[in-house]
Design an enzyme around this catalytic site. Sequence first.
Site, PDB file in Angstrom:
ATOM      1  CE  LYS A 174      -4.111  -1.932   2.261  1.00 20.90           C
ATOM      2  NZ  LYS A 174      -3.762  -3.341   2.142  1.00 20.90           N
ATOM      3  CG  PHE A 175       5.207   3.159   1.123  1.00 18.34           C
ATOM      4  CD1 PHE A 175       4.729   4.274   1.778  1.00 18.34           C
ATOM      5  CD2 PHE A 175       6.521   3.177   0.676  1.00 18.34           C
ATOM      6  CE1 PHE A 175       5.519   5.382   1.988  1.00 18.34           C
ATOM      7  CE2 PHE A 175       7.333   4.277   0.874  1.00 18.34           C
ATOM      8  CZ  PHE A 175       6.828   5.389   1.531  1.00 18.34           C
TER       9      PHE A 175
END
Length: 647
Positions: A204-205
Amino acid sequence: MVKNCVEKEKCLSGKFSRFLKEFCGHPLEEFLSFERFTKLLHTRVDGASLGICRALFGLMMMIDIPEERSGGDLDLRWGNPRDCRFPLFNCMQPLSLPRMGITYAIMWLGALGIFLGYKFRISCLMFVLPYWYIFLLDKSSWNNHSYLYGLIGTLFFFTSANKFAALDSATVTRTNHDSTVPFWNYFLLKFQFFILYFVAGLKKFSTEWLSGYAMTNLGYHWVFSPFRLIIGAEWTDLIIVHWFGFLFDLTIAFFLIWKRSRPLASLCAAAFHLMNSRLFTIGMFPWVCLVEMPIFYSVDWPRRILHKEKPEKISRDEREKKNQELEVRSSKKERRTTGWIIFYMILQFFLPYSHFITQGYNNWTEGLYGYSWDMMVHSWDTVLISIKVVDKNSGQTLYLEPYAFTETDRWTKHADMALQYAHCVHRNLKKGVEESERTDIDPDNVSIFFDIWCSMNKRFQQRVFDPRIDLLQAEWSPFRNTQWVLPLLSELSYLRPKMKSITEDVISWNNFTDIMFIADFPGLHMENYISPDLDNVTITCLDGNIKVSDGKNEISIGPEQSLKLSSGIFHKIHVISETPACYMYTYQNRTMRQLTETGKLPPEPVHPKLPLLAELTHRWDNFVKFLIHVGNSFLHEIYGVPMPIRI
């Protein structure tokens, strides 16, 4: 000076070692030496917590098999021989329906054995082997948690999780009264859940997630009502769903490991998974995460609750005995086990980032969805699926219903599955001609073309595959990039804020207007039919140049230029610029407006916010249907009784 530097390094090392011991209960030294790490992993600890987690996992799988594994719909999933399958290996084929029913029965009995702790290793094999077989039979049903269940079941097989809350433990207790297990039994399961959370956070980064483009309109769900009242739905989507989701996945495993933060982290994790159970249709995944959370607690917490025992303090004699044990060299078997554990850990870190090897599975996203822990990172919107079959001799063209041989659309985003579907369609066409269902084409001499339009993470609708490629002749390899997959038009992503602004403006005109954004490649064209239900249809070019043709007139337009279109006609839109072009349709639904104004539009059904009774009823119905399917399977195999199949 050198002496001061050495002393400073020792001081820092000592502080970090003390911090690590405070954090996870083990000093740094136990991880720096293979021998000491082996001793740590093989330290005997109470098996109580492991036994509870084993039982709860088995219970969750007993519920999961009739549901997400489709046990309640065995006949619908495996009963039609013409249904297209998407196995990982093309040589794999499902068994006959009755034998698939027996396979499911074995798997469920294995889950029951895990729950009861009865004949534990045999039960694990009964669950794990059918599970992986069914898993590998169909990529289209994969989710990250499907992969997780198989891994946990496999890990349990190697543990001694039947020392507590297990039927096996009665026999074990009578013989040697040993209810302890090697610490690595806990370590491996903790590591697996650490990977689940931490790698999901790493995935998700990314700009896509942190900019709020992955999830759509979740802020309007009732579970976010308190946040929505304070910061509004849009900021709830960005801050709570995306930013907090990223921070939660990235950090929660660390907070669960640390004893001081564990109680609060447990509350946050419980709230997170309960919310997910309301937001998404993801089966037992939130509940598995909830029931396995105690694996992070002390190994003897069940005994403390049942017998109200206080944690035992280690006496001086016991400490000395432990130190003496550490001085004894570990056995060859223990060192071999440690080596396998380290290999497994490296493999689990490597697989989510192994897409540079399996390049054939890379499309707009990297890798096979379902083993990379990239949960909810991408959202899809598919508006058009066209399957064209062309007879090479006569030139006759047939258009096939996209869901004629499958109920899933996962194949529309993955080249390997699209190829499998094309060949499956070809086989079914040949069978149809053999059965005299069609005689106007030669199935041995046809071409099959897919024209699929998708939007990923609120981008333009665009083609996934090159519509000019005959998929029956297309090349594909798991280790090479697929040339007929069209690239995601990321260069147009900068227009997403503008698209959002335009959408809000168009929708504000009235309740019946809508908009669609489309992008296409140079040299390609889209043929579109405007339904008579629509009026006030306008096409506007946003970037590049396009030519609109209705068979009579051809008009070229450039950026910011618009053109009115008539309803009830076909038209073609050609990209005439040297770079990809993007454009938008705005229109009004005439029929919807008339139905609303005349009061003939039925009201939208009101769904309960917490349909717990309905969910329990649905699960019970699935279980009953599962038992019926299994019973029919055995009756067919033993007595030859015909097995009923729903259509």
